[in-house]
Design a protein around this motif. Structure first.
Motif, short mmCIF file in Angstrom:
data_model
loop_
_atom_site.label_atom_id
_atom_site.label_comp_id
_atom_site.label_asym_id
_atom_site.label_seq_id
_atom_site.Cartn_x
_atom_site.Cartn_y
_atom_site.Cartn_z
N SER A 43 0.78 -1.25 0.36
CA SER A 43 0.19 0.38 0.07
C SER A 43 1.07 1.12 -0.16
N VAL A 44 0.49 1.98 -0.87
CA VAL A 44 0.65 3.77 -0.94
C VAL A 44 -0.24 4.39 -0.84
N PHE A 45 -0.24 4.83 0.23
CA PHE A 45 -1.11 5.30 0.28
C PHE A 45 -1.35 7.32 0.01
N VAL A 46 -1.53 8.01 -1.25
CA VAL A 46 -1.56 9.65 -1.43
C VAL A 46 -1.90 10.43 -0.34
N GLN A 47 -2.94 10.73 -0.34
CA GLN A 47 -4.64 11.54 -0.43
C GLN A 47 -5.79 11.19 1.21
N ASP A 48 -5.32 11.88 1.65
CA ASP A 48 -6.48 11.38 2.72
C ASP A 48 -7.52 12.34 3.03
N LEU A 58 -26.44 10.14 2.80
CA LEU A 58 -25.67 8.81 1.90
C LEU A 58 -25.00 9.29 1.07
N ARG A 59 -23.56 8.80 1.14
CA ARG A 59 -22.43 9.05 -0.23
C ARG A 59 -22.59 8.26 -1.20
N GLY A 60 -22.38 8.17 -2.74
CA GLY A 60 -22.09 6.73 -2.97
C GLY A 60 -23.44 6.43 -3.51
N LEU A 61 -22.68 5.62 -4.42
CA LEU A 61 -21.72 4.13 -4.92
C LEU A 61 -20.24 5.51 -5.61
N HIS A 62 -19.26 5.83 -5.62
CA HIS A 62 -18.47 6.32 -6.29
C HIS A 62 -17.24 4.98 -6.38
N PHE A 63 -16.45 5.47 -7.58
CA PHE A 63 -15.34 5.23 -8.03
C PHE A 63 -14.47 5.91 -9.06
N GLN A 64 -13.35 5.75 -9.06
CA GLN A 64 -12.66 6.15 -10.55
C GLN A 64 -11.93 5.39 -11.19
N ALA A 71 -7.38 2.72 -4.77
CA ALA A 71 -7.89 1.46 -4.00
C ALA A 71 -7.70 2.39 -2.38
N LYS A 72 -8.93 2.28 -1.75
CA LYS A 72 -9.31 2.89 -0.53
C LYS A 72 -9.26 2.11 1.11
N LEU A 73 -8.73 2.82 1.72
CA LEU A 73 -8.77 2.41 3.35
C LEU A 73 -9.25 3.26 4.51
N VAL A 74 -10.70 2.41 4.25
CA VAL A 74 -11.64 3.47 5.09
C VAL A 74 -12.02 3.17 6.47
N SER A 75 -12.45 4.63 7.47
CA SER A 75 -12.68 4.54 8.83
C SER A 75 -14.27 5.20 9.30
N VAL A 76 -13.82 5.05 10.32
CA VAL A 76 -15.15 6.29 10.81
C VAL A 76 -14.45 6.34 11.92
N ILE A 77 -14.09 8.11 12.10
CA ILE A 77 -13.39 8.33 13.18
C ILE A 77 -14.20 9.17 13.98
N LYS A 78 -15.26 9.30 13.84
CA LYS A 78 -16.98 9.36 15.30
C LYS A 78 -17.27 9.27 14.88
N GLY A 79 -18.28 8.99 15.33
CA GLY A 79 -19.97 7.80 15.05
C GLY A 79 -19.82 7.07 14.42
N LYS A 80 -21.08 6.03 13.30
CA LYS A 80 -20.97 5.32 13.30
C LYS A 80 -21.63 5.60 11.18
N ALA A 81 -21.35 4.38 10.53
CA ALA A 81 -21.00 4.46 9.54
C ALA A 81 -21.74 3.20 8.99
N LEU A 82 -22.37 2.67 7.90
CA LEU A 82 -22.93 1.97 7.24
C LEU A 82 -21.87 2.11 5.88
N CYS A 134 -6.13 7.31 0.22
CA CYS A 134 -6.74 6.79 -1.37
C CYS A 134 -5.28 6.22 -1.69
N ASP A 135 -4.76 5.40 -2.45
CA ASP A 135 -3.97 4.92 -2.89
C ASP A 135 -3.26 5.72 -4.83
N ASN A 136 -4.37 6.87 -4.62
CA ASN A 136 -4.47 7.16 -5.84
C ASN A 136 -5.14 9.13 -5.75
N TYR A 137 -5.00 9.90 -6.33
CA TYR A 137 -5.24 11.45 -6.28
C TYR A 137 -6.77 11.10 -6.84
N TYR A 138 -7.67 12.25 -6.75
CA TYR A 138 -8.60 12.31 -6.90
C TYR A 138 -8.09 13.09 -8.70
#
Length: 183
Positions: A43-48, A58-64, A71-82, A134-138
């Motif tokens: 993994s080489v993440f280049v953008q947070d 509801l945000r999505g369903l998105h992709f490039q 590739a993405k590594l996702v998490s919740v910092i505060k709260g809860k999400a599906l 994210c491992d690639n830029y937007y």
């Protein structure tokens, strides 16, 4: 941390070891060495990215697409999400299948989503703060998506559809069938 592959090839749930005491808690949110040992993925993440969402957003369903796929590594910092991801890799044995998981600020679980997946999430608490590594830029010219309530995918968002808060842009995304036929 423990790393477990989901039902979708290349998609992993990462659970940290959390150390709690009367002062609070500590955990290692990511360890590239362990991740690589467990998954074989470098993994080489280049953008947070961080988003703040009200309950029901509801945000999505998105992709490039193409060389800007992420590739993405996702998490919740505060709260809860599906959190939901859909395998849109035509040659994959899990093509067209989706995986969902509750991510929250208590368990600190993360989801690694490989390139070739559509991704979205639903905020289940007020002021949910969601993190994406994210491992690639937007790249706006390669962004795409799939309609959240696509009948083929039949995703159970576990929330009344009439109470969802969905952007105008996300309400008019193409269907899964249209995306498949366009590729």
């Amino acid at each position: 941390m423990t790393v477990e592959e989901t039902t979708l090839k290349g998609c992993f749930v990462i659970k940290p070891n959390i150390f709690r005491d009367d002062r609070g808690l500590f955990f290692e949110s990511f360890n590239d060495k362990v991740f690589k040992e467990e998954t074989g993925i470098e993994s080489v993440f280049v953008q947070d990215n961080i988003s703040l969402s009200a309950k029901g957003v509801l945000r999505g369903l998105h992709f490039q697409t193409g060389r800007f796929a992420q590739a993405k590594l996702v998490s919740v910092i505060k709260g809860k999400a599906l959190d939901v991801c859909v395998d849109i890799r035509k040659k994959s044995e899990t093509f067209g299948q989706h995986f969902s998981i509750i991510l929250d600020d208590i368990e600190k679980t993360q989801l690694y989503i490989p390139k070739g997946f559509a991704h979205g999430f639903l905020a289940l608490d007020e002021n949910t703060i969601f993190s994406y590594k994210c491992d690639n830029y937007y790249n706006k010219s390669t962004e795409s998506g799939i309609l959240f309530n696509d009948k083929t995918l039949n995703i159970d968002w576990r929330f009344p559809e009439e109470k969802l808060i969905v952007s105008e842009k996300d309400q008019v995304l193409p269907t899964f069938e249209a995306i498949v036929n366009a590729k």
